[in-house]
Write an enzyme that holds these catalytic residues in place. Structure first.
Site, PDB file in Angstrom:
ATOM      1  N   TRP A 102       0.684  -0.980  -0.013  1.00  0.00           N
ATOM      2  CA  TRP A 102       0.001   0.001  -0.184  1.00  0.00           C
ATOM      3  C   TRP A 102       0.696   1.339  -0.061  1.00  0.00           C
ATOM      4  O   TRP A 102       0.511   2.119  -0.586  1.00  0.00           O
ATOM      5  CB  TRP A 102      -1.072   0.055   1.125  1.00  0.00           C
ATOM      6  N   ASP A 172      -1.400   6.484   5.986  1.00  0.00           N
ATOM      7  CA  ASP A 172      -2.733   5.666   5.644  1.00  0.00           C
ATOM      8  C   ASP A 172      -3.208   4.805   6.848  1.00  0.00           C
ATOM      9  O   ASP A 172      -2.234   3.918   7.150  1.00  0.00           O
ATOM     10  CB  ASP A 172      -2.144   4.634   4.448  1.00  0.00           C
ATOM     11  N   LYS A 196     -12.320  -1.661   6.585  1.00  0.00           N
ATOM     12  CA  LYS A 196     -11.730  -2.686   7.698  1.00  0.00           C
ATOM     13  C   LYS A 196     -11.881  -2.468   9.124  1.00  0.00           C
ATOM     14  O   LYS A 196     -12.430  -3.527   9.487  1.00  0.00           O
ATOM     15  CB  LYS A 196     -10.119  -2.487   7.447  1.00  0.00           C
TER      16      LYS A 196
HETATM   17  C1  LIG Z   1      -7.534  -1.485   1.743  1.00  0.00           C
HETATM   18  C2  LIG Z   1      -6.376  -0.481   1.896  1.00  0.00           C
HETATM   19  C3  LIG Z   1      -6.325   0.259   0.783  1.00  0.00           C
HETATM   20  C4  LIG Z   1      -7.165   0.501  -0.428  1.00  0.00           C
HETATM   21  O1  LIG Z   1      -8.322   0.807  -0.087  1.00  0.00           O
HETATM   22  P1  LIG Z   1      -9.537   0.923  -1.330  1.00  0.00           P
HETATM   23  O2  LIG Z   1     -10.663   1.622  -0.354  1.00  0.00           O
HETATM   24  O3  LIG Z   1      -9.701  -0.194  -1.888  1.00  0.00           O
HETATM   25  O4  LIG Z   1      -9.097   2.217  -2.047  1.00  0.00           O
HETATM   26  C5  LIG Z   1      -5.378   1.310   1.041  1.00  0.00           C
HETATM   27  N1  LIG Z   1      -4.582   1.263   2.031  1.00  0.00           N
HETATM   28  C6  LIG Z   1      -4.572   0.438   2.957  1.00  0.00           C
HETATM   29  C7  LIG Z   1      -3.594   0.367   3.941  1.00  0.00           C
HETATM   30  C8  LIG Z   1      -5.424  -0.551   2.978  1.00  0.00           C
HETATM   31  O5  LIG Z   1      -5.687  -1.622   3.705  1.00  0.00           O
END
Ligand SMILES: *Cc1c(COP(=O)(O)O)cnc(C)c1O
Length: 361
Positions: A102, A172, A196
């Site tokens: 990511w 993030d 999540k």
């Molecule tokens: C799931 C995830 C993403 C991507 O999320 P989307 O909603 O599919 O754009 C980005 N960063 C992390 C750390 C994630 O777990």
């Protein structure tokens, strides 16, 4: 009806009580004679839901008043593209620490707009560790430093916010927000897709220090402009109202359970059980992440062969343990243990792991 234990990395398991409330309110909500998905986002009824969700999220995560909270669509990936547009001048230097899939994705989204410096990158080592902050090659003139608090696919996480001096730290937190108490003031921006730990897919939270909203950034359409979203309470266009409502229910549930301190305790206990099962298996199960940065949310591991990995996933599913297949980028198994996964789920997984090893080891 039996709900299995769902170890999906995302969209992920939600608290049963939240789903039941949403079900009960689906046809007619709050005495308004319609479903919440059928009413205006600008109605007083919905505005109240939206404001309450924000207030509860502020309480849960400990977000001070000098931070704005935005509720946006487009997922975390879209925010990865909007961050450089809002925070950096065209071609300006930005620093990215890449500790997994990511982080790499985030840097890729920024590249069309800014001069991306990869300050550190653990890909050569298979993303099994986080490069030591003392070795990061940070730029003095960077618009921001970006990290991924928890790498959902590779299973590595920061235990603390790194010290990056006066340059704003952007993180993030998609797969670890609200999993433990954090000091929001260490960050300039925290962003997280909800699917999540916060609720359903389709809504993304951006927590941004208000002074950063004053940055000129670069030419962009209104709809990509964080400052305008903040000024209009994330109602510049029609927000994802159903997702916002479900996020609100999920956040309320987390507060009622005891908040982030309680979830930190539960998450540590769940992760400790699974890591102990891996480490105590005599090498039958292997997790390759450096112990100091092992994720408590997402635990990737491998059996001795790809055939056994596949049998494990299939047998687990038959035993009521869902979605344990690892991400295709790494293979193997991945168990995601977000806030809504009860201790009993981790216990059931560990007991299945013991049985499976007995039968196949
Ligand atoms: C799931 C995830 C993403 C991507 O999320 P989307 O909603 O599919 O754009 C980005 N960063 C992390 C750390 C994630 O777990």
């Amino acid at each position: 009806m039996t709900r299995a234990f769902n170890f999906s990395a995302g969209p992920a398991t939600l608290p049963e009580s939240v789903l039941r409330q949403a079900q009960a309110e689906m046809l007619e909500w709050n005495g308004v004679g319609a479903s919440i998905v059928e009413i205006s986002h600008r109605s007083a009824d919905f505005m109240q839901v939206a404001a309450q969700a924000e207030a509860d999220l502020r309480t849960l995560v400990g977000i001070p008043d000098d931070y704005a909270v935005l509720f946006l669509s487009g997922g975390a990936t879209t925010q990865q593209a909007l961050l450089p547009l809002n925070l950096a001048a065209p071609g300006q230097r930005v620093d990215y620490v890449v500790s997994g899939h990511w982080g790499k994705t985030a840097a890729r989204q920024a590249r069309p707009y800014v001069d991306v410096n990869i300050a550190a990158d653990s890909e050569a080592g298979g993303f099994r560790d986080i490069p030591a902050p003392a070795q990061w090659r940070l730029s003095a003139d960077a618009a921001y430093v970006h990290i991924t608090a928890n790498e959902t696919i590779h299973g590595v996480e920061f235990r603390d916010a790194p010290d990056v001096g006066t340059v704003p730290l952007v993180a993030d937190f998609s797969s670890s927000i609200a999993s433990e108490p954090i000091d929001v003031t260490r960050y300039g921006v925290i962003y997280a897709g909800a699917q999540k730990n916060l609720g359903p897919v389709g809504i993304t939270v951006v927590i941004i220090r208000r002074d950063l909203l004053e940055r000129a950034g670069q030419p962009r359409a209104d709809i990509f402009d964080y400052r305008l979203h903040a000024a209009r309470d994330s109602m510049l266009n029609t927000p994802p109202t159903w997702n916002w409502y479900l996020l609100g229910l999920t956040v309320k549930w987390m507060l009622a359970q005891g908040g982030t301190a309680e979830f930190a305790r539960r998450n540590a206990a769940k992760a400790a059980l699974v890591y102990a099962a891996i480490d105590g298996s005599g090498g039958f199960y292997r997790n390759q992440v450096a112990p100091a940065v092992r994720s408590r949310m997402n635990i990737p591991f491998f059996l001795p062969s790809a055939e056994l990995d596949a049998r494990f996933v299939a047998d687990a599913k038959a035993a009521g343990l869902l979605a344990l297949k690892g991400h295709k980028a790494v293979g193997g198994i991945r168990a995601s243990l977000y806030n809504a996964m009860p201790l009993q789920g981790a216990q059931a997984l560990v007991s299945f792991m013991h049985d499976f090893q007995q039968r196949n080891g």
